[in-house]
Design a protein around this motif. Sequence first.
Motif, PDB file in Angstrom:
ATOM      1  N   ALA A 118       2.288   1.318  -3.415  1.00  0.00           N
ATOM      2  CA  ALA A 118       1.580   2.066  -4.591  1.00  0.00           C
ATOM      3  C   ALA A 118       0.775   3.246  -4.049  1.00  0.00           C
ATOM      4  N   VAL A 119       0.774   4.167  -2.896  1.00  0.00           N
ATOM      5  CA  VAL A 119       0.829   5.591  -3.047  1.00  0.00           C
ATOM      6  C   VAL A 119       1.492   6.162  -3.469  1.00  0.00           C
ATOM      7  N   LEU A 120       2.629   5.850  -2.880  1.00  0.00           N
ATOM      8  CA  LEU A 120       4.131   6.568  -3.984  1.00  0.00           C
ATOM      9  C   LEU A 120       4.438   6.459  -5.374  1.00  0.00           C
ATOM     10  N   ILE A 176       1.177   6.481  -7.238  1.00  0.00           N
ATOM     11  CA  ILE A 176       0.473   6.806  -6.898  1.00  0.00           C
ATOM     12  C   ILE A 176       1.230   8.551  -7.954  1.00  0.00           C
ATOM     13  N   ILE A 177       1.838   8.638  -6.564  1.00  0.00           N
ATOM     14  CA  ILE A 177       2.036  10.657  -7.039  1.00  0.00           C
ATOM     15  C   ILE A 177       3.084  10.750  -8.339  1.00  0.00           C
ATOM     16  N   ALA A 229      -1.841   1.148 -10.292  1.00  0.00           N
ATOM     17  CA  ALA A 229      -0.938   2.148  -9.247  1.00  0.00           C
ATOM     18  C   ALA A 229      -2.160   1.562  -8.440  1.00  0.00           C
ATOM     19  N   VAL A 230      -3.314   2.522  -8.471  1.00  0.00           N
ATOM     20  CA  VAL A 230      -4.755   2.333  -8.230  1.00  0.00           C
ATOM     21  C   VAL A 230      -4.735   0.608  -7.676  1.00  0.00           C
ATOM     22  N   ALA A 238      -3.571  -1.607  -5.562  1.00  0.00           N
ATOM     23  CA  ALA A 238      -3.655  -0.992  -4.199  1.00  0.00           C
ATOM     24  C   ALA A 238      -4.902  -1.233  -3.818  1.00  0.00           C
ATOM     25  N   LEU A 284       0.998  -1.144  -0.445  1.00  0.00           N
ATOM     26  CA  LEU A 284       0.245   0.500  -0.519  1.00  0.00           C
ATOM     27  C   LEU A 284       1.029   1.338  -0.109  1.00  0.00           C
ATOM     28  N   VAL A 285       1.786   1.025   0.620  1.00  0.00           N
ATOM     29  CA  VAL A 285       2.708   2.711   0.551  1.00  0.00           C
ATOM     30  C   VAL A 285       3.395   3.033  -0.378  1.00  0.00           C
TER      31      VAL A 285
END
Length: 88
Positions: A31-33, A35-36, A64-65, A68, A28-29
């Motif tokens: 994936a969030v990075l 996405i950014i 990435a979405v 996640a 999850l970390v």
Amino acid sequence: MNVFPDFGGLDGIGDLKVVIGAMLTIILVVAVLMIIVSAILWVVASSSGNPGLASKGRAGVFVAVGAAALAGCGVAWINWLINLGGQL
């Protein structure tokens, strides 16, 4: 009759739960990075008029979405299957 899996029947099941929880956190970390980073790439490429790079940034955001969502939905799906097994 209540059917439920015996999670205590295997040695090291507690360690396995810790490892799986850590892997989900890492997924999850990352994936969030991702996405950014992909969103920034998408915006910069779109504003500079580079459609090839913008499509790669857009694809990165969607991947990435999706990653996640799969990581989060996997836990809910396993819990649903365990509850379904208890109702049989």
